[in-house]
Design an enzyme around this catalytic site. Structure first.
Site, short mmCIF file in Angstrom:
data_model
loop_
_atom_site.label_atom_id
_atom_site.label_comp_id
_atom_site.label_asym_id
_atom_site.label_seq_id
_atom_site.Cartn_x
_atom_site.Cartn_y
_atom_site.Cartn_z
N ASP A 1 -14.55 66.32 6.40
CA ASP A 1 -14.57 66.94 7.73
C ASP A 1 -14.98 65.89 8.75
O ASP A 1 -15.58 64.87 8.40
CB ASP A 1 -15.56 68.12 7.77
N SER A 2 -14.68 66.18 10.02
CA SER A 2 -15.10 65.27 11.07
C SER A 2 -16.63 65.24 11.17
O SER A 2 -17.19 64.29 11.69
CB SER A 2 -14.50 65.73 12.40
N TYR B 1 -13.48 65.44 16.62
CA TYR B 1 -12.08 65.03 16.60
C TYR B 1 -11.24 65.90 17.57
O TYR B 1 -10.14 65.52 17.93
CB TYR B 1 -11.47 65.25 15.20
N GLY B 2 -11.80 67.06 17.87
CA GLY B 2 -11.04 68.11 18.55
C GLY B 2 -10.43 67.76 19.89
O GLY B 2 -9.52 68.43 20.36
N CYS C 1 -11.40 70.05 7.81
CA CYS C 1 -11.30 69.98 9.26
C CYS C 1 -9.94 70.52 9.73
O CYS C 1 -8.89 70.02 9.32
CB CYS C 1 -11.44 68.52 9.67
N ASN C 2 -9.97 71.52 10.59
CA ASN C 2 -8.72 72.11 11.09
C ASN C 2 -7.95 71.12 11.94
O ASN C 2 -6.72 71.05 11.88
CB ASN C 2 -9.02 73.35 11.94
N THR C 3 -8.68 70.35 12.75
CA THR C 3 -8.02 69.41 13.66
C THR C 3 -7.25 68.38 12.85
O THR C 3 -6.09 68.07 13.13
CB THR C 3 -9.08 68.73 14.55
N GLU D 1 -23.32 72.96 17.15
CA GLU D 1 -24.05 71.73 16.79
C GLU D 1 -25.47 71.76 17.35
O GLU D 1 -26.40 71.24 16.75
CB GLU D 1 -23.32 70.50 17.34
N CYS E 1 -11.37 76.63 13.07
CA CYS E 1 -12.29 75.50 13.27
C CYS E 1 -13.46 75.66 12.31
O CYS E 1 -13.95 76.79 12.10
CB CYS E 1 -12.78 75.50 14.72
N THR E 2 -13.90 74.54 11.75
CA THR E 2 -14.97 74.58 10.75
C THR E 2 -16.26 75.24 11.28
O THR E 2 -17.04 75.78 10.50
CB THR E 2 -15.35 73.14 10.35
N HIS E 3 -16.49 75.14 12.58
CA HIS E 3 -17.77 75.59 13.13
C HIS E 3 -17.84 77.08 13.43
O HIS E 3 -18.91 77.64 13.57
CB HIS E 3 -18.09 74.83 14.41
N1 DGL Z 1 -14.03 70.00 12.27
C1 DGL Z 1 -13.33 70.27 13.50
C2 DGL Z 1 -12.28 71.34 13.25
O1 DGL Z 1 -12.35 72.12 12.31
C3 DGL Z 1 -14.28 70.72 14.58
C4 DGL Z 1 -15.19 69.64 15.08
C5 DGL Z 1 -14.44 68.50 15.76
O2 DGL Z 1 -13.84 68.71 16.84
O3 DGL Z 1 -14.45 67.42 15.21
O4 DGL Z 1 -11.34 71.43 14.02
#
Ligand code: DGL
Length: 284
Positions: free
Chosen positions: A6-7, A38-39, A69-71, A167, A199-201
């Site tokens: 993940d990012s 990363y988003g 990570c979805n991004t 975060e 998104c992971t969060h």
């Molecule tokens: N992990 C990213 C996602 O799932 C979210 C955090 C980021 O923007 O890096 O898209």
């Protein structure tokens, strides 16, 4: 081992679900905290960061990597599977989160009104729209869904403020709820019956999201679905499964401060988190 990338630390939500579902395997987690988020980044950067992370995890011994990570799944996975893997690691696999979640969302949807929220990069990639349509078109899925193709109506919204709020640990802050309400308003207006947390969060905000969307809308639990689909994948691919060690090893890496990662990771996610190590990727 199974690599989870993940990012940052949000992908621990996916790791936690994997550990619940498939506890015997060895795992290695990498969070690229130094370069997160990363988003809001360009495709080029997201791809090159993803490649460096995958290289790192393969060198640690991963046979299969889940991009939590979805991004990264939205912006880099296709190129990874088409170019990078065949020429660098032809006998290894990399899976993302978008296909399994899209499939499951369609299965749960009653009327085909599906909403997606995610980072700017995920939403602008249209990866979920493409995948939802693809899954609906698949012959094997023909009689699986409760609605027909013409009824599929996808509504998407980028929610860039939610990652920093999570975060910061502002999970129960009234301001956070206000911001979520603001972001979800257009989706509520469209009367979506299923919501994808892309998104992971966002699983951290499941409670306020569920309460805002109400009982008529099913909110998809991404980490649990990814874990189920990984188990399913391994059952169908014994060539990969048989190569993954099963001595319950867990290794954690971050590209930023390991102590900070440990504190956050443990506080929010994983009581079983063990020592975190620093990973060196690219020029960082
Ligand atoms: N992990 C990213 C996602 O799932 C979210 C955090 C980021 O923007 O890096 O898209």
């Amino acid at each position: 081992m199974i690599g989870v990338f993940d990012s940052g630390f949000g992908g621990l939500t996916v790791l936690r679900a994997l550990l619940n579902k498939l506890p015997d395997y060895d795992y290695c987690y990498l969070g690229d905290n130094a370069r997160a988020p990363y988003g809001n980044k360009s495709d080029e950067l997201i791809y090159s960061y993803t490649i460096e992370a995958l290289d790192f995890l393969f060198h640690q011994g991963a046979q299969l990597i889940i991009i939590a990570c979805n991004t990264s799944s939205a912006r880099a996975l296709r190129k990874v599977q088409q170019n990078y893997l065949p020429s660098n690691y032809p006998d290894k696999k990399v899976l993302g989160v978008i296909i399994p979640v899209a499939e499951e969302a369609l299965r749960h949807s009653r009327f085909g009104r599906v909403g997606v929220i995610g980072t700017k990069a995920t939403i602008s990639s249209q990866a979920y729209e493409v995948e939802l349509k693809k899954q609906l078109d698949k012959k094997k899925n023909k009689n699986l869904f409760n609605f027909s193709q013409k009824d599929l109506n996808i509504s998407v919204t980028a929610c860039p403020l939610l990652v920093p709020l999570v975060e910061e640990g502002w999970l129960n802050n009234p301001l956070t709820k206000k911001i979520i309400r603001y972001y979800l308003r257009p989706l509520k207006r469209k009367k979506i019956d299923t919501l994808i947390l892309g998104c992971t969060h966002y699983p951290f905000l499941l409670k306020p999201i569920r309460s805002i969307m109400g009982k008529q809308c099913r909110v998809i639990d991404t980490p649990a679905i990814v874990a189920d689909k990984t188990a399913d994948y391994l059952e169908r691919h014994s060539d990969i499964k048989d190569k993954i060690g099963r001595s319950r090893q867990r290794n954690y890496f971050t590209t930023d401060d390991p102590d900070d990662f440990y504190a956050k990771g443990q506080r929010f996610l994983l009581d079983s988190l063990t020592k975190v190590f620093r990973a060196k990727l690219g020029r960082i």
